[in-house]
Structures are given as C-alpha cells and as structure tokens.
Design a protein around this motif. Structure first.
Motif, PDB file in Angstrom:
ATOM      1  N   SER A  61     -54.452  20.883  10.347  1.00 44.55           N
ATOM      2  CA  SER A  61     -53.986  19.756  11.153  1.00 44.55           C
ATOM      3  C   SER A  61     -53.858  20.184  12.606  1.00 44.55           C
ATOM      4  O   SER A  61     -53.377  21.287  12.890  1.00 44.55           O
ATOM      5  CB  SER A  61     -52.619  19.295  10.630  1.00 44.55           C
ATOM      6  OG  SER A  61     -52.164  18.183  11.348  1.00 44.55           O
ATOM      7  N   SER A  62     -54.273  19.307  13.514  1.00 41.58           N
ATOM      8  CA  SER A  62     -54.073  19.601  14.931  1.00 41.58           C
ATOM      9  C   SER A  62     -52.605  19.364  15.265  1.00 41.58           C
ATOM     10  O   SER A  62     -51.964  18.466  14.721  1.00 41.58           O
ATOM     11  CB  SER A  62     -54.974  18.735  15.798  1.00 41.58           C
ATOM     12  OG  SER A  62     -54.621  17.374  15.661  1.00 41.58           O
ATOM     13  N   VAL A  63     -52.067  20.186  16.143  1.00 43.72           N
ATOM     14  CA  VAL A  63     -50.664  20.097  16.529  1.00 43.72           C
ATOM     15  C   VAL A  63     -50.535  19.683  17.986  1.00 43.72           C
ATOM     16  O   VAL A  63     -49.705  18.853  18.339  1.00 43.72           O
ATOM     17  CB  VAL A  63     -49.948  21.449  16.301  1.00 43.72           C
ATOM     18  CG1 VAL A  63     -48.526  21.411  16.818  1.00 43.72           C
ATOM     19  CG2 VAL A  63     -49.970  21.818  14.831  1.00 43.72           C
ATOM     20  N   SER A  64     -51.382  20.241  18.836  1.00 41.92           N
ATOM     21  CA  SER A  64     -51.272  20.023  20.277  1.00 41.92           C
ATOM     22  C   SER A  64     -52.648  20.215  20.897  1.00 41.92           C
ATOM     23  O   SER A  64     -53.422  21.046  20.436  1.00 41.92           O
ATOM     24  CB  SER A  64     -50.281  21.055  20.847  1.00 41.92           C
ATOM     25  OG  SER A  64     -50.348  21.108  22.246  1.00 41.92           O
ATOM     26  N   LEU A  70     -53.424  24.456  16.189  1.00 42.75           N
ATOM     27  CA  LEU A  70     -53.598  23.868  14.869  1.00 42.75           C
ATOM     28  C   LEU A  70     -52.768  24.658  13.876  1.00 42.75           C
ATOM     29  O   LEU A  70     -52.346  25.776  14.163  1.00 42.75           O
ATOM     30  CB  LEU A  70     -55.071  23.833  14.459  1.00 42.75           C
ATOM     31  CG  LEU A  70     -55.834  25.160  14.382  1.00 42.75           C
ATOM     32  CD1 LEU A  70     -55.695  25.805  13.006  1.00 42.75           C
ATOM     33  CD2 LEU A  70     -57.297  24.922  14.686  1.00 42.75           C
ATOM     34  N   VAL A  71     -52.528  24.074  12.708  1.00 44.66           N
ATOM     35  CA  VAL A  71     -51.826  24.763  11.631  1.00 44.66           C
ATOM     36  C   VAL A  71     -52.590  24.557  10.331  1.00 44.66           C
ATOM     37  O   VAL A  71     -53.340  23.593  10.184  1.00 44.66           O
ATOM     38  CB  VAL A  71     -50.362  24.281  11.448  1.00 44.66           C
ATOM     39  CG1 VAL A  71     -49.511  24.615  12.646  1.00 44.66           C
ATOM     40  CG2 VAL A  71     -50.303  22.812  11.115  1.00 44.66           C
ATOM     41  N   PHE A  72     -52.381  25.467   9.400  1.00 43.93           N
ATOM     42  CA  PHE A  72     -52.894  25.330   8.036  1.00 43.93           C
ATOM     43  C   PHE A  72     -52.065  26.232   7.145  1.00 43.93           C
ATOM     44  O   PHE A  72     -51.317  27.080   7.625  1.00 43.93           O
ATOM     45  CB  PHE A  72     -54.391  25.681   7.952  1.00 43.93           C
ATOM     46  CG  PHE A  72     -54.719  27.101   8.295  1.00 43.93           C
ATOM     47  CD1 PHE A  72     -54.813  28.084   7.316  1.00 43.93           C
ATOM     48  CD2 PHE A  72     -54.947  27.468   9.620  1.00 43.93           C
ATOM     49  CE1 PHE A  72     -55.115  29.394   7.644  1.00 43.93           C
ATOM     50  CE2 PHE A  72     -55.255  28.771   9.957  1.00 43.93           C
ATOM     51  CZ  PHE A  72     -55.344  29.739   8.966  1.00 43.93           C
ATOM     52  N   SER A  73     -52.199  26.029   5.847  1.00 46.97           N
ATOM     53  CA  SER A  73     -51.460  26.886   4.922  1.00 46.97           C
ATOM     54  C   SER A  73     -52.427  27.601   3.999  1.00 46.97           C
ATOM     55  O   SER A  73     -53.514  27.117   3.707  1.00 46.97           O
ATOM     56  CB  SER A  73     -50.445  26.080   4.116  1.00 46.97           C
ATOM     57  OG  SER A  73     -51.101  25.141   3.299  1.00 46.97           O
ATOM     58  N   VAL A  74     -52.000  28.773   3.564  1.00 46.98           N
ATOM     59  CA  VAL A  74     -52.785  29.621   2.669  1.00 46.98           C
ATOM     60  C   VAL A  74     -51.904  29.949   1.471  1.00 46.98           C
ATOM     61  O   VAL A  74     -50.837  30.533   1.641  1.00 46.98           O
ATOM     62  CB  VAL A  74     -53.208  30.934   3.368  1.00 46.98           C
ATOM     63  CG1 VAL A  74     -54.002  31.813   2.428  1.00 46.98           C
ATOM     64  CG2 VAL A  74     -53.985  30.654   4.634  1.00 46.98           C
ATOM     65  N   ALA A 155     -52.291  28.554  14.891  1.00 44.77           N
ATOM     66  CA  ALA A 155     -53.352  29.254  15.605  1.00 44.77           C
ATOM     67  C   ALA A 155     -53.713  28.524  16.896  1.00 44.77           C
ATOM     68  O   ALA A 155     -53.679  27.301  16.954  1.00 44.77           O
ATOM     69  CB  ALA A 155     -54.579  29.389  14.700  1.00 44.77           C
ATOM     70  N   HIS A 156     -54.054  29.313  17.902  1.00 41.80           N
ATOM     71  CA  HIS A 156     -54.451  28.813  19.226  1.00 41.80           C
ATOM     72  C   HIS A 156     -55.968  28.882  19.309  1.00 41.80           C
ATOM     73  O   HIS A 156     -56.554  29.954  19.153  1.00 41.80           O
ATOM     74  CB  HIS A 156     -53.815  29.697  20.301  1.00 41.80           C
ATOM     75  CG  HIS A 156     -54.101  29.259  21.688  1.00 41.80           C
ATOM     76  ND1 HIS A 156     -53.109  28.981  22.587  1.00 41.80           N
ATOM     77  CD2 HIS A 156     -55.266  29.047  22.351  1.00 41.80           C
ATOM     78  CE1 HIS A 156     -53.647  28.618  23.737  1.00 41.80           C
ATOM     79  NE2 HIS A 156     -54.959  28.660  23.616  1.00 41.80           N
ATOM     80  N   ALA A 157     -56.613  27.750  19.562  1.00 42.80           N
ATOM     81  CA  ALA A 157     -58.075  27.693  19.649  1.00 42.80           C
ATOM     82  C   ALA A 157     -58.551  28.374  20.929  1.00 42.80           C
ATOM     83  O   ALA A 157     -58.133  28.027  22.025  1.00 42.80           O
ATOM     84  CB  ALA A 157     -58.561  26.256  19.601  1.00 42.80           C
ATOM     85  N   LEU A 158     -59.432  29.359  20.765  1.00 41.34           N
ATOM     86  CA  LEU A 158     -59.968  30.128  21.888  1.00 41.34           C
ATOM     87  C   LEU A 158     -61.391  29.722  22.245  1.00 41.34           C
ATOM     88  O   LEU A 158     -61.810  29.849  23.394  1.00 41.34           O
ATOM     89  CB  LEU A 158     -59.970  31.621  21.536  1.00 41.34           C
ATOM     90  CG  LEU A 158     -58.645  32.241  21.125  1.00 41.34           C
ATOM     91  CD1 LEU A 158     -58.859  33.654  20.608  1.00 41.34           C
ATOM     92  CD2 LEU A 158     -57.681  32.222  22.303  1.00 41.34           C
ATOM     93  N   GLN A 159     -62.139  29.300  21.257  1.00 43.61           N
ATOM     94  CA  GLN A 159     -63.561  28.995  21.438  1.00 43.61           C
ATOM     95  C   GLN A 159     -63.922  27.907  20.443  1.00 43.61           C
ATOM     96  O   GLN A 159     -63.404  27.883  19.323  1.00 43.61           O
ATOM     97  CB  GLN A 159     -64.369  30.266  21.156  1.00 43.61           C
ATOM     98  CG  GLN A 159     -65.852  30.149  21.262  1.00 43.61           C
ATOM     99  CD  GLN A 159     -66.544  31.473  20.893  1.00 43.61           C
ATOM    100  OE1 GLN A 159     -65.908  32.489  20.611  1.00 43.61           O
ATOM    101  NE2 GLN A 159     -67.872  31.445  20.877  1.00 43.61           N
ATOM    102  N   SER A 160     -64.824  27.000  20.817  1.00 44.55           N
ATOM    103  CA  SER A 160     -65.257  25.948  19.896  1.00 44.55           C
ATOM    104  C   SER A 160     -66.765  25.776  19.964  1.00 44.55           C
ATOM    105  O   SER A 160     -67.412  26.135  20.957  1.00 44.55           O
ATOM    106  CB  SER A 160     -64.568  24.618  20.217  1.00 44.55           C
ATOM    107  OG  SER A 160     -65.017  24.121  21.470  1.00 44.55           O
ATOM    108  N   HIS A 161     -67.288  25.235  18.880  1.00 45.52           N
ATOM    109  CA  HIS A 161     -68.717  24.929  18.821  1.00 45.52           C
ATOM    110  C   HIS A 161     -68.888  23.703  17.931  1.00 45.52           C
ATOM    111  O   HIS A 161     -68.311  23.634  16.844  1.00 45.52           O
ATOM    112  CB  HIS A 161     -69.505  26.102  18.248  1.00 45.52           C
ATOM    113  CG  HIS A 161     -70.970  25.845  18.187  1.00 45.52           C
ATOM    114  ND1 HIS A 161     -71.773  25.923  19.301  1.00 45.52           N
ATOM    115  CD2 HIS A 161     -71.766  25.473  17.154  1.00 45.52           C
ATOM    116  CE1 HIS A 161     -73.014  25.627  18.949  1.00 45.52           C
ATOM    117  NE2 HIS A 161     -73.032  25.354  17.660  1.00 45.52           N
ATOM    118  N   VAL A 162     -69.661  22.723  18.408  1.00 48.10           N
ATOM    119  CA  VAL A 162     -69.932  21.504  17.638  1.00 48.10           C
ATOM    120  C   VAL A 162     -71.435  21.387  17.445  1.00 48.10           C
ATOM    121  O   VAL A 162     -72.185  21.335  18.416  1.00 48.10           O
ATOM    122  CB  VAL A 162     -69.394  20.247  18.357  1.00 48.10           C
ATOM    123  CG1 VAL A 162     -69.751  18.993  17.578  1.00 48.10           C
ATOM    124  CG2 VAL A 162     -67.887  20.348  18.572  1.00 48.10           C
TER     125      VAL A 162
END
Length: 192
Positions: A61-64, A70-74, A155-162
């Motif tokens: 899920s996106s948070v900010s 984003l957050v997720f659970s394991v 987690a903090h997104a550092l890099q993205s690719h679409v």
C-alpha cells in the motif's frame, strides 16, 4: 497514561489493550472477512545470503508521495521472510494480469523462483528484478515492525520503472487476488 486496575499493584504490568476491550475475532472469522476484500498483486524481491528471494504479496500500500513511502507485510511462514525482513533494499514489482506467471512463481513454495534466468536480471545496485513486469520500485527499507506472525516493512522508493503505464481514469489490466482466486480487472468490471 494507563490506569492501574484497583486489584493490581503499581508494579504489575497494565493489561493488554486488546484484552481490556473484550478479546478478538477468531482466526477463521478474520480470514473470512478479508477473503472478500480484494488486493492488488505485487512481488517483493531481495538479495539474501544464499541468493535472490521472492514472495507474492497483496499487502502493498502507498503511504505517502512526499516522501514516496509504501508498506507491506511479510509472514514469518514464507521461506523468503528472513532475507526480505533483513534486507536494506528491496524491489517491489506492481503487477498486472500480463504478469500472472511471475505472481504464481513467487507464490509457489518449494521451487527455485529464479530458475528461469531469462525472466529476471540484477539492477546496477545488485537487487534482483523481474523483467517485463508492469512496474517496479527499488526501495530502501526505513522501518520494520513485528505484528503477530508477520513483519510490517516501510520502504522509501528510490528508483522506479514503468513498462506498461495506464492513463488516468482507465481500467487498465489490473491483477487482483480475491477469495483465493486471481482476477483480471477490465472494462467489464468498471462500475462508472
């Protein structure tokens, strides 16, 4: 400040808030409620001490957006949990229905999820990434919280690719997991 019950000594620990509220739903009731709540499908990868690991998750899920968090659970039951929970960086793959093979592979226990060398590569920073998926984010883990039998990771997104973008307001080709079945969203499922 937590009030101390009149029968307790001041040095006794305060009662757990859940118990003070009357308990909780049963595991089966909790599963039944969430079985009817669809989730977007993602695959999380990381480099572990014995090589790359992957798991399929519906908890992303996106948070900010500023900062991009984003957050997720394991769940601790996943064979990938120790490596992903300990990783300083991870890759979150956000999938669509064209990525069902990646989703199923990462969800299957007891197999080498990276056996098909044509389906993945490494980023310049070393993390394993599945190629051709709809989109991915390379992230730095910024926080972990133990919650029941799982670890919640921020987690903090550092890099993205679409690879496959969708226009705002269109349905796209989303992959969701609902009631233990994979589903493709499309024009037929739009209510507006």
């Amino acid at each position: 400040m937590t009030a101390v019950p009149p029968t307790a000594r001041p040095s006794d620990p305060a009662p757990h808030p859940v118990h003070a509220l009357g308990g909780s739903v049963t595991p089966d009731d909790f599963k039944a409620v969430f079985r009817g709540h669809p989730g977007g499908v993602a695959v999380i990868t990381a480099e572990g001490p014995d090589g790359p690991v992957a798991l399929t998750a519906t908890s992303v899920s996106s948070v900010s957006v500023d900062p991009p968090l984003l957050v997720f659970s394991v769940t601790a039951a996943s064979s990938a949990a120790p490596a992903i929970s300990a990783a300083s960086t991870i890759v979150v793959h956000l999938l669509d229905a064209d990525d069902i093979v990646v989703a199923r592979t990462a969800a299957t226990s007891g197999i080498d999820r990276f056996a098909d060398r044509t389906s993945w590569t490494r980023l310049a920073t070393g993390e394993p990434v599945f190629t051709g998926v709809r989109a991915w984010l390379r992230c730095a883990v910024v926080n972990r919280m133990e919650a029941g039998g799982s670890t919640v990771i921020a987690a903090h997104a550092l890099q993205s690719h679409v690879n496959r973008d969708i226009e705002a307001g269109t349905v796209g080709n989303a992959l969701v997991y609902h009631n233990r079945v994979w589903h493709r969203l499309g024009e037929h499922s739009a209510l507006d």
